[in-house]
Design an enzyme around this catalytic site. Structure first.
Site, short mmCIF file in Angstrom:
data_model
loop_
_atom_site.label_atom_id
_atom_site.label_comp_id
_atom_site.label_asym_id
_atom_site.label_seq_id
_atom_site.Cartn_x
_atom_site.Cartn_y
_atom_site.Cartn_z
N LYS A 51 -10.52 -3.78 18.79
CA LYS A 51 -9.09 -4.14 18.88
C LYS A 51 -8.61 -4.15 20.33
CE LYS A 51 -8.02 -3.08 14.25
NZ LYS A 51 -7.00 -3.46 13.28
N ASN A 71 0.84 -1.20 0.00
CA ASN A 71 0.00 0.00 0.00
C ASN A 71 0.88 1.25 0.00
OD1 ASN A 71 0.43 0.95 2.89
ND2 ASN A 71 -0.26 -1.16 3.21
N PHE A 106 -4.06 3.31 14.99
CA PHE A 106 -4.45 4.29 13.99
C PHE A 106 -5.64 3.73 13.23
CE2 PHE A 106 -1.53 7.91 13.25
CZ PHE A 106 -0.75 7.74 14.37
N PRO A 119 -2.25 -11.74 10.63
CA PRO A 119 -2.53 -11.48 12.05
C PRO A 119 -2.73 -9.98 12.26
CG PRO A 119 -0.19 -11.94 11.70
CD PRO A 119 -0.88 -12.20 10.39
N ASP A 120 -3.54 -9.64 13.25
CA ASP A 120 -3.75 -8.23 13.58
C ASP A 120 -2.78 -7.86 14.71
OD1 ASP A 120 -4.72 -5.78 14.75
OD2 ASP A 120 -6.50 -6.06 13.51
N ILE A 121 -1.79 -7.05 14.38
CA ILE A 121 -0.73 -6.74 15.34
C ILE A 121 -1.26 -5.91 16.51
CG2 ILE A 121 1.53 -5.62 15.61
CD1 ILE A 121 1.83 -6.24 12.50
N1 CTP Z 1 -3.37 -3.12 12.21
C1 CTP Z 1 -2.51 -4.09 12.65
N2 CTP Z 1 -2.47 -5.30 12.02
C2 CTP Z 1 -3.27 -5.56 10.98
C3 CTP Z 1 -4.16 -4.55 10.51
C4 CTP Z 1 -4.19 -3.35 11.15
O1 CTP Z 1 -1.77 -3.86 13.60
N3 CTP Z 1 -3.22 -6.72 10.38
C5 CTP Z 1 -3.44 -1.86 12.94
C6 CTP Z 1 -2.92 -0.65 12.20
O2 CTP Z 1 -1.55 -0.47 12.44
C7 CTP Z 1 -3.78 0.45 12.81
C8 CTP Z 1 -5.08 -0.22 13.14
O3 CTP Z 1 -4.78 -1.61 13.20
O4 CTP Z 1 -3.22 0.90 14.03
C9 CTP Z 1 -6.20 -0.02 12.17
O5 CTP Z 1 -5.75 -0.23 10.85
P1 CTP Z 1 -6.74 -0.01 9.63
O6 CTP Z 1 -6.05 -0.39 8.39
O7 CTP Z 1 -7.37 1.34 9.73
O8 CTP Z 1 -7.89 -1.00 9.98
P2 CTP Z 1 -8.05 -2.53 9.77
O9 CTP Z 1 -7.95 -3.23 11.08
O10 CTP Z 1 -7.12 -3.01 8.73
O11 CTP Z 1 -9.55 -2.60 9.31
P3 CTP Z 1 -10.20 -2.15 7.90
O12 CTP Z 1 -9.12 -2.26 6.88
O13 CTP Z 1 -11.30 -3.13 7.73
O14 CTP Z 1 -10.69 -0.75 8.10
#
Ligand code: CTP
Length: 406
Positions: free
Chosen positions: A347, A215, A329, A310-312
């Site tokens: 989250k 991205n 963010f 994974p969602d960090i």
């Molecule tokens: N984030 C993360 N790991 C992921 C996805 C997101 O740590 N796999 C964190 C980003 O660093 C940010 C927050 O989650 O602090 C939100 O990221 P964002 O891209 O806005 O949201 P998503 O969780 O990806 O949800 P969506 O794309 O459906 O809006």
């Protein structure tokens, strides 16, 4: 890991120059502080202006000189409150017996006095005066009051004075003042002793050795936050995706490509007190990565199966080694506030910085309009900040972080 140097790059020093023959040494002080990379803004008191001109101070500091609290231009450009807060350290050099007395008693009938009352930053004071004045009980008692209030005293030296007398009262040597300021920044700072983790930039999820899903995140905001945390005294680990942005000074950087690598690096950095997840992590990755370049088959459609990353942020927020403060963010193109509130809850982080990225805004740009959402009790507060440079957003966020750790 970046080594910790005594350089003052990025440090913002507000220098108050009061009256006295030693005021001329302030010109050298400005030069030397700037040589080490500091940004120096000056207030020249009316007494100081009897000895040196605003023009020389402006020329050497390459900043506007602030002289009068009632200047309407100054108040519209930068009010005394902002002047008092937009710095990392206030340094009074030379400090006359007069300014010492006025500071001790909270007098605010000029800009310097007002700024000293309005600042929430540490204050260093380097007195310079005639030896008999220096030894006068009034001066010593006033200094005692200031020291009790947390002012750091840079004691005057002994020797021949400009007035022809000999004794203690000479302004501390300029290189010694610079050293004291450097030492202060290395040891001090509101986040001293705390550990911080910052994620920044995009992640690249490989399809094959030459292609990836990624991205447009530049890493500017995340890197600026890492630097601001380090400048506030925190020990910072920056886990950075592929970006052009240079590693900020004083920061330990770990470079990663994929979301999984970013998560592994973050978990390795635990325990920390503060985590700021500013990275634009790819939510999905190709289920399979080819070891060789994928060839055209001529067949349509070409499908790539994606699996979730994974969602960090969520992992850190829900970890049994959870940082005390976790900040996420949210990049949103529509229904920002509503989505951000949901993200904050889902989250499990404490604060969320909402960015409007509609139409490709924010990515790669220098400024940002953000809304800071903070959980407080059962509710959530939302504060939208005016458009600011990303570095300023970082500093203001770190100021809020520091306040929450006080
Ligand atoms: N984030 C993360 N790991 C992921 C996805 C997101 O740590 N796999 C964190 C980003 O660093 C940010 C927050 O989650 O602090 C939100 O990221 P964002 O891209 O806005 O949201 P998503 O969780 O990806 O949800 P969506 O794309 O459906 O809006």
């Amino acid at each position: 890991m970046a080594t910790v140097s005594s350089d003052l790059s990025g440090r913002r020093i507000l220098l108050i120059i009061s009256g006295g023959i030693a005021a001329y040494k302030a010109l050298d002080l400005i030069r030397r502080l700037r040589d080490t990379g500091a940004d120096v803004r000056c207030i020249l008191t009316s007494g100081g202006a009897q000895f040196i001109t605003p023009l020389s101070v402006a020329a050497l500091s390459e900043n506007k000189v602030h002289t009068d609290i009632f200047s309407l231009t100054d108040e519209s450009e930068m009010g005394h409150i902002r002047l008092a807060r937009d710095c990392d350290l206030v340094l009074i050099a030379p400090a006359s017996a007069n300014i010492i007395g006025r500071a001790a008693h909270g007098l605010a009938d000029d800009l310097a006095g007002t700024v000293l009352l309005a600042t929430d930053k540490p204050i260093m004071i380097a007195p310079a005066m005639n030896p008999v004045m220096w030894e006068n009980k009034a001066v010593q008692e006033n200094l005692g009051i200031l020291k009790k209030r947390g002012y750091t005293l840079l004691s005057p030296g002994a020797g021949d004075m400009a007035c022809g007398e000999t004794g203690t009262g000479r302004l501390a040597e300029v290189p010694d003042i610079v050293k004291a300021v450097s030492a202060f920044f290395l040891q001090g700072g509101p986040l001293k002793g705390l550990k911080a983790l910052v994620t920044s930039g995009p992640t690249y999820e490989p399809l094959d050795p030459v292609r990836f899903i990624g991205n447009r995140s530049s890493g500017k905001q995340g890197h600026a936050i890492a630097e601001a945390l380090a400048l506030a005294g925190a020990h910072v680990t920056l886990v950075a995706g592929p970006v052009k942005e240079p590693v900020p000074r004083l920061v330990h950087a770990v470079h990663v490509q994929t979301a999984q690598e970013m998560l592994d690096a973050c978990l390795k950095a635990l325990p920390v007190d503060i985590a700021v997840c500013a990275a634009a992590v790819a939510d999905y990755r190709p289920e399979e990565t080819s070891d060789t370049k994928i060839k055209k088959t001529g067949k349509e459609p070409m499908t790539v199966k994606l699996v979730q990353n994974p969602d960090i942020l969520a992992t850190l927020s829900q970890s049994n080694r959870r940082p005390k403060l976790v900040i996420g963010f949210a990049a949103e193109t529509n229904d920002g506030l509503e989505n951000a509130k949901k993200k904050l809850a889902n989250k499990g982080c404490d604060w969320l910085v909402l960015n409007d990225v509609s139409g490709g805004k924010v990515f790669g740009q220098d400024s940002n309009i953000v809304t800071l959402l903070q959980k407080n009790g059962a509710g959530v507060s939302a504060d939208t900040w005016p458009e600011k440079d990303k570095k300023e957003v970082a500093r203001d966020l770190v100021a809020q972080i520091a306040a929450s750790f006080k």
